[in-house]
Write a protein that holds these residues in place. Structure first.
Motif, PDB file in Angstrom:
ATOM      1  N   THR A  82       0.734  -1.196  -0.112  1.00 55.18           N
ATOM      2  CA  THR A  82      -0.128  -0.225  -0.038  1.00 55.18           C
ATOM      3  C   THR A  82       0.875   1.247  -0.043  1.00 55.18           C
ATOM      4  OG1 THR A  82      -0.028   0.269   2.343  1.00 55.18           O
ATOM      5  CG2 THR A  82      -1.531  -1.283   1.548  1.00 55.18           C
ATOM      6  N   ASP A  83      -0.012   2.430  -0.349  1.00 61.34           N
ATOM      7  CA  ASP A  83       0.998   3.594  -0.015  1.00 61.34           C
ATOM      8  C   ASP A  83       0.973   4.149   1.490  1.00 61.34           C
ATOM      9  OD1 ASP A  83      -1.689   4.234  -0.098  1.00 61.34           O
ATOM     10  OD2 ASP A  83      -1.497   5.737  -1.937  1.00 61.34           O
ATOM     11  N   SER A  84       0.552   3.196   2.363  1.00 61.18           N
ATOM     12  CA  SER A  84       0.357   3.888   3.900  1.00 61.18           C
ATOM     13  C   SER A  84       1.494   3.175   4.537  1.00 61.18           C
ATOM     14  CB  SER A  84      -0.969   3.331   4.430  1.00 61.18           C
ATOM     15  OG  SER A  84      -1.818   3.877   3.577  1.00 61.18           O
ATOM     16  N   ALA A  85       2.168   4.064   5.418  1.00 60.63           N
ATOM     17  CA  ALA A  85       3.204   3.574   6.306  1.00 60.63           C
ATOM     18  C   ALA A  85       2.267   3.193   7.569  1.00 60.63           C
ATOM     19  CB  ALA A  85       4.161   4.608   6.679  1.00 60.63           C
ATOM     20  N   PHE A  86       2.475   1.950   7.976  1.00 58.10           N
ATOM     21  CA  PHE A  86       1.550   1.494   9.208  1.00 58.10           C
ATOM     22  C   PHE A  86       2.568   1.687  10.339  1.00 58.10           C
ATOM     23  CE2 PHE A  86      -0.553  -0.683   5.930  1.00 58.10           C
ATOM     24  CZ  PHE A  86      -1.779  -0.400   6.107  1.00 58.10           C
ATOM     25  N   ASP A  87       2.090   2.171  11.708  1.00 56.25           N
ATOM     26  CA  ASP A  87       2.618   2.213  12.922  1.00 56.25           C
ATOM     27  C   ASP A  87       2.596   1.041  13.587  1.00 56.25           C
ATOM     28  OD1 ASP A  87       4.243   4.364  14.746  1.00 56.25           O
ATOM     29  OD2 ASP A  87       2.774   3.732  15.933  1.00 56.25           O
ATOM     30  N   SER A  88       1.304   0.501  13.606  1.00 63.41           N
ATOM     31  CA  SER A  88       1.065  -0.637  14.270  1.00 63.41           C
ATOM     32  C   SER A  88       0.199  -1.361  13.545  1.00 63.41           C
ATOM     33  CB  SER A  88       0.088  -0.246  15.478  1.00 63.41           C
ATOM     34  OG  SER A  88      -0.285  -1.613  16.091  1.00 63.41           O
ATOM     35  N   PHE A  89       0.569  -2.735  13.469  1.00 66.91           N
ATOM     36  CA  PHE A  89      -0.474  -3.811  12.515  1.00 66.91           C
ATOM     37  C   PHE A  89      -0.383  -4.899  13.473  1.00 66.91           C
ATOM     38  CE2 PHE A  89      -1.972  -6.063   9.045  1.00 66.91           C
ATOM     39  CZ  PHE A  89      -2.461  -5.093   8.118  1.00 66.91           C
ATOM     40  N   LYS A  90      -1.199  -5.139  14.447  1.00 70.42           N
ATOM     41  CA  LYS A  90      -1.321  -6.275  15.431  1.00 70.42           C
ATOM     42  C   LYS A  90      -2.176  -7.221  14.925  1.00 70.42           C
ATOM     43  CE  LYS A  90      -0.513  -5.251  19.559  1.00 70.42           C
ATOM     44  NZ  LYS A  90      -0.753  -4.867  21.148  1.00 70.42           N
ATOM     45  N   LEU A  91      -1.809  -8.479  14.747  1.00 70.16           N
ATOM     46  CA  LEU A  91      -2.820  -9.427  14.212  1.00 70.16           C
ATOM     47  C   LEU A  91      -3.130 -10.410  15.452  1.00 70.16           C
ATOM     48  CD1 LEU A  91      -0.952 -10.813  11.128  1.00 70.16           C
ATOM     49  CD2 LEU A  91      -2.541  -8.817  11.476  1.00 70.16           C
ATOM     50  N   ASP A  92      -4.423 -11.032  15.165  1.00 69.53           N
ATOM     51  CA  ASP A  92      -4.798 -12.147  16.398  1.00 69.53           C
ATOM     52  C   ASP A  92      -4.721 -13.302  15.402  1.00 69.53           C
ATOM     53  OD1 ASP A  92      -6.120 -13.529  17.890  1.00 69.53           O
ATOM     54  OD2 ASP A  92      -8.078 -12.922  17.447  1.00 69.53           O
ATOM     55  N   VAL A  93      -3.873 -14.047  15.896  1.00 67.41           N
ATOM     56  CA  VAL A  93      -3.319 -15.436  15.357  1.00 67.41           C
ATOM     57  C   VAL A  93      -3.751 -16.362  16.095  1.00 67.41           C
ATOM     58  CG1 VAL A  93      -1.485 -16.597  14.096  1.00 67.41           C
ATOM     59  CG2 VAL A  93      -1.589 -14.242  13.790  1.00 67.41           C
ATOM     60  N   GLY A 104      -7.175 -30.502  14.691  1.00 65.60           N
ATOM     61  CA  GLY A 104      -7.929 -29.202  14.379  1.00 65.60           C
ATOM     62  C   GLY A 104      -8.536 -28.682  15.594  1.00 65.60           C
ATOM     63  N   ILE A 105      -7.768 -28.805  16.778  1.00 66.57           N
ATOM     64  CA  ILE A 105      -8.154 -28.246  17.992  1.00 66.57           C
ATOM     65  C   ILE A 105      -7.273 -27.013  18.248  1.00 66.57           C
ATOM     66  CG2 ILE A 105      -8.543 -28.545  20.553  1.00 66.57           C
ATOM     67  CD1 ILE A 105     -10.339 -30.586  18.810  1.00 66.57           C
ATOM     68  N   VAL A 106      -7.940 -25.801  18.810  1.00 71.96           N
ATOM     69  CA  VAL A 106      -7.237 -24.510  19.231  1.00 71.96           C
ATOM     70  C   VAL A 106      -6.197 -24.953  20.207  1.00 71.96           C
ATOM     71  CG1 VAL A 106      -7.574 -22.320  20.103  1.00 71.96           C
ATOM     72  CG2 VAL A 106      -9.164 -23.167  18.647  1.00 71.96           C
ATOM     73  N   ALA A 107      -4.765 -24.750  19.909  1.00 71.26           N
ATOM     74  CA  ALA A 107      -3.759 -24.948  20.686  1.00 71.26           C
ATOM     75  C   ALA A 107      -3.286 -23.694  21.434  1.00 71.26           C
ATOM     76  CB  ALA A 107      -2.641 -25.779  20.131  1.00 71.26           C
ATOM     77  N   LYS A 108      -3.296 -22.569  20.714  1.00 70.56           N
ATOM     78  CA  LYS A 108      -2.725 -21.328  21.225  1.00 70.56           C
ATOM     79  C   LYS A 108      -3.275 -20.290  20.437  1.00 70.56           C
ATOM     80  CE  LYS A 108       0.471 -21.427  23.696  1.00 70.56           C
ATOM     81  NZ  LYS A 108       0.608 -21.586  25.048  1.00 70.56           N
ATOM     82  N   ARG A 109      -3.436 -18.905  20.833  1.00 67.91           N
ATOM     83  CA  ARG A 109      -3.912 -17.800  20.435  1.00 67.91           C
ATOM     84  C   ARG A 109      -2.981 -16.661  21.042  1.00 67.91           C
ATOM     85  NH1 ARG A 109      -9.752 -15.192  21.130  1.00 67.91           N
ATOM     86  NH2 ARG A 109      -9.621 -13.358  19.734  1.00 67.91           N
ATOM     87  N   LEU A 110      -2.245 -15.835  19.988  1.00 62.49           N
ATOM     88  CA  LEU A 110      -1.244 -14.872  20.214  1.00 62.49           C
ATOM     89  C   LEU A 110      -1.753 -13.571  19.487  1.00 62.49           C
ATOM     90  CD1 LEU A 110       2.110 -16.907  19.786  1.00 62.49           C
ATOM     91  CD2 LEU A 110       0.944 -16.102  21.826  1.00 62.49           C
ATOM     92  N   ALA A 111      -1.277 -12.511  19.926  1.00 62.64           N
ATOM     93  CA  ALA A 111      -1.074 -11.122  19.196  1.00 62.64           C
ATOM     94  C   ALA A 111       0.383 -11.077  18.876  1.00 62.64           C
ATOM     95  CB  ALA A 111      -1.543 -10.084  20.449  1.00 62.64           C
ATOM     96  N   VAL A 112       0.300 -10.888  17.527  1.00 63.83           N
ATOM     97  CA  VAL A 112       1.506 -10.587  16.826  1.00 63.83           C
ATOM     98  C   VAL A 112       1.514  -9.386  16.175  1.00 63.83           C
ATOM     99  CG1 VAL A 112       3.012 -11.549  14.909  1.00 63.83           C
ATOM    100  CG2 VAL A 112       1.402 -13.040  16.416  1.00 63.83           C
ATOM    101  N   VAL A 129      -7.539  -8.439  12.895  1.00 63.91           N
ATOM    102  CA  VAL A 129      -6.604  -7.464  13.076  1.00 63.91           C
ATOM    103  C   VAL A 129      -6.961  -6.681  14.358  1.00 63.91           C
ATOM    104  CG1 VAL A 129      -5.544  -5.365  12.238  1.00 63.91           C
ATOM    105  CG2 VAL A 129      -6.316  -7.031  10.844  1.00 63.91           C
ATOM    106  N   LEU A 130      -6.054  -6.752  15.421  1.00 67.07           N
ATOM    107  CA  LEU A 130      -6.523  -6.324  16.600  1.00 67.07           C
ATOM    108  C   LEU A 130      -6.185  -4.691  16.699  1.00 67.07           C
ATOM    109  CD1 LEU A 130      -4.902  -9.102  18.970  1.00 67.07           C
ATOM    110  CD2 LEU A 130      -7.161  -8.841  18.340  1.00 67.07           C
ATOM    111  N   GLN A 131      -5.107  -4.276  16.107  1.00 67.88           N
ATOM    112  CA  GLN A 131      -4.814  -2.845  16.099  1.00 67.88           C
ATOM    113  C   GLN A 131      -4.136  -2.399  14.839  1.00 67.88           C
ATOM    114  OE1 GLN A 131      -1.703  -1.384  18.844  1.00 67.88           O
ATOM    115  NE2 GLN A 131      -2.991   0.318  19.137  1.00 67.88           N
ATOM    116  N   CYS A 132      -4.564  -1.225  14.167  1.00 69.25           N
ATOM    117  CA  CYS A 132      -3.857  -0.938  12.867  1.00 69.25           C
ATOM    118  C   CYS A 132      -3.865   0.613  12.778  1.00 69.25           C
ATOM    119  CB  CYS A 132      -4.922  -1.353  11.693  1.00 69.25           C
ATOM    120  SG  CYS A 132      -4.152  -1.049  10.144  1.00 69.25           S
ATOM    121  N   THR A 133      -2.853   0.978  12.962  1.00 69.48           N
ATOM    122  CA  THR A 133      -2.741   2.644  12.822  1.00 69.48           C
ATOM    123  C   THR A 133      -1.534   2.845  11.809  1.00 69.48           C
ATOM    124  OG1 THR A 133      -1.050   2.610  14.576  1.00 69.48           O
ATOM    125  CG2 THR A 133      -3.139   2.884  15.311  1.00 69.48           C
ATOM    126  N   VAL A 134      -2.198   4.404  11.242  1.00 73.02           N
ATOM    127  CA  VAL A 134      -1.040   4.748  10.048  1.00 73.02           C
ATOM    128  C   VAL A 134      -0.617   5.933  10.429  1.00 73.02           C
ATOM    129  CG1 VAL A 134      -1.258   5.636   7.599  1.00 73.02           C
ATOM    130  CG2 VAL A 134      -2.811   3.781   8.246  1.00 73.02           C
TER     131      VAL A 134
END
Length: 196
Positions: free
Chosen positions: A103-114, A121-129, A162-167
């Protein structure tokens, strides 16, 4: 007898003249028909269809060609996230993510919920990346550990949200952006699928 021969000759000549006249008329009519077609701009149907179709295709081709840069620009407004590899470390699995900010945007924060699933197929772990900061047009490598989970126990990764997304546009504090999930395209290189 002589008169009969003369009559036969005259008859034959008359018949030949009629046939010649008909042939002339036929050719003349055909020529007239061609001339009329040429004058009116018409051409035989097969050629006409091809010409019309060709002109239409050329016009369509030009339109498509004109639209390519526009669609390419639209599709380039994306953030590609590739699960490049997983490696085992002490009591954890280390994940390597290759990101491309197209994109033409500079992201300061781009936090994913993974979310990590095990092989059943069972949920084993959840992280904010956190992938940020991500400069515009930049390819980056992000590394994070998945504690308490061996790489061989991971069946797949899910980009949940996406938990947090700032430009950061350089004018004041970073601004929140709300369409970041729709920008992301995920992929993987190894055996473990990365889905969204």
């Amino acid at each position: 007898m002589q008169r009969l021969r003369i009559l036969l000759c005259i008859g034959a000549l008359s018949f030949a003249g009629i046939a010649w006249a008909q042939t002339d008329n036929g050719q003349s009519t055909a020529a007239d028909s061609t001339s009329t077609a040429a004058a009116s701009g018409a051409v035989p149907s097969s050629t006409g269809d091809a010409s019309t179709s060709g002109a239409s295709n050329t016009a369509t081709g030009n339109t498509s060609a004109a639209q390519i840069p526009k669609s390419a620009t639209a599709s380039s407004q994306a953030v590609d996230v590739e699960l490049n590899k997983l490696t085992s470390v002490d009591n954890a699995c280390r994940a390597y993510l290759v990101t491309q900010n197209l994109t033409d945007s500079a992201f300061d924060s781009f936090k994913l919920d993974v979310v990590m699933f095990d092989n059943n197929g069972i949920v084993a772990k959840r992280l904010a990346v956190q992938l940020g900061p991500m400069p515009a047009g930049k390819t980056s490598l992000k590394v994070f550990d998945i504690p308490g989970l061996a790489c061989k126990q991971i069946g797949q990764l899910l980009l949940n949200d996406v938990l947090q997304c700032t430009v950061n546009n350089g004018n004041g504090p970073p601004k929140e952006r709300h369409d970041c999930l729709s920008l992301i395209s995920v992929s993987q290189r190894g055996r473990v699928p990365f889905i969204e």
